[in-house]
Design an enzyme around this catalytic site. Structure first.
Site, PDB file in Angstrom:
ATOM      1  N   GLU A   1     -46.907  -1.273 -47.510  1.00 41.43           N
ATOM      2  CA  GLU A   1     -46.986  -1.133 -46.049  1.00 41.43           C
ATOM      3  C   GLU A   1     -47.456  -2.423 -45.378  1.00 41.43           C
ATOM      4  OE1 GLU A   1     -49.056   1.911 -42.780  1.00 41.43           O
ATOM      5  OE2 GLU A   1     -49.924   1.727 -44.783  1.00 41.43           O
TER       6      GLU A   1
ATOM      7  N   LYS B   1     -43.045   4.950 -39.006  1.00 41.24           N
ATOM      8  CA  LYS B   1     -44.149   5.808 -39.432  1.00 41.24           C
ATOM      9  C   LYS B   1     -44.503   6.795 -38.325  1.00 41.24           C
ATOM     10  CE  LYS B   1     -48.900   5.439 -41.232  1.00 41.24           C
ATOM     11  NZ  LYS B   1     -49.982   4.466 -41.564  1.00 41.24           N
TER      12      LYS B   1
ATOM     13  N   CYS C   1     -47.671   5.890 -45.885  1.00 35.28           N
ATOM     14  CA  CYS C   1     -49.128   6.016 -46.026  1.00 35.28           C
ATOM     15  C   CYS C   1     -49.672   7.372 -45.561  1.00 35.28           C
ATOM     16  CB  CYS C   1     -49.807   4.855 -45.310  1.00 35.28           C
ATOM     17  SG  CYS C   1     -51.508   4.561 -45.863  1.00 35.28           S
TER      18      CYS C   1
END
Length: 262
Positions: free
Chosen positions: A44, A114, A148
């Site tokens: 990430e 995300k 994540c």
């Protein structure tokens, strides 16, 4: 047997040191590509490091142009598929935590923003969240990804699994203090969705906070096939995609679901 050779790149990105982070990434991608892999997997926010605050707007990649150009060039020159982790991308006044995926010809296959900003770090205050899942094919394997903190939202990942995903990627910057959660969540998402789960995490530190490392590849039975430690490294593993169909035929949780009840 349908096999895919996966190469994980675990990096210690430096906060705000964009040029240096690009240099390190190029070196590591070329090194792992030499090992005859099919897919390179990155962590990430490898361009800026995981950061929030006013400096982020100046450091984020304008329209993702620099990141896209590099990933496309590397995919083509190294003749490898690249799951590009994620990068901080600026579009107008908005900043996105965005994933790019490229095939061996350097062609962009898919993007993902995300969805869930990590609110304890105020990520949701500085990044605009995505609103859609994505899917793409690598070497004939149906894939998807999240990023994540998204791993804590099983509904998101199940939605992709219901579309027949066989291999799921997760780039992250996950801290060492929650390493126990990291390992369990990686295995749980693989087991409950009966698919390979491949995560590339950051290592090193963010400020004074140590990152966990421990990038992983977990098979649909929950067996850990690859696990890094806590330092920068590249590792490879070969996965057998046929296992996905086998387990889904033996324990068909998708057929046995009762979504009308919950």
């Amino acid at each position: 047997m349908k096999e895919l050779r996966v190469g994980i790149v675990q990096l210690a990105t430096e906060i705000g040191q964009v040029d240096k982070n690009f240099e390190v990434l190029i070196e590591k991608v070329r090194a792992v590509a030499k090992q005859g892999i099919d897919v390179v997997v990155l962590p990430e926010t490898w361009n800026t490091g995981f950061m929030t605050g006013p400096d982020l707007h100046a450091l984020a990649d304008e329209e993702g142009q620099r990141s896209q150009s590099l990933l496309s060039e590397l995919a083509q020159s190294e003749h490898v598929n690249i799951f590009g982790g994620s990068v901080a991308v600026k579009e107008g006044d908005s900043i996105y935590n965005r994933t790019y995926v490229y095939n061996r010809n350097g062609e962009l296959l898919s993007t993902y923003d995300k969805m869930h900003g990590f609110s304890p770090a105020k990520e949701d205050k500085f990044f605009t969240g995505g609103t859609a899942i994505h899917q793409f094919e690598l070497e004939g394997v149906l894939c998807s990804s999240a990023t994540c903190y998204d791993i804590r939202f099983p509904e998101l990942i199940r939605k992709s699994a219901l579309q027949g995903i066989e291999l799921f990627f997760l780039p992250a910057q996950w801290p060492l203090l929650r390493l126990h959660h990291w390992k369990i969540l990686n295995q749980a998402r693989a087991i409950e969705n009966q698919m390979y789960f491949c995560s590339a995490n950051g290592c090193g530190t963010i400020g004074k906070l140590p990152m966990a490392g421990h990038s992983m590849v977990v098979d649909p039975w929950g067996e850990v096939l690859l696990e890094c430690d806590e330092i920068p490294q590249i590792q490879t593993v070969t996965i057998d995609i046929d296992i996905v169909k086998d387990i889904r035929s033996k324990i068909n949780v998708f057929r046995d679901r009762k979504p009308n009840c919950y």
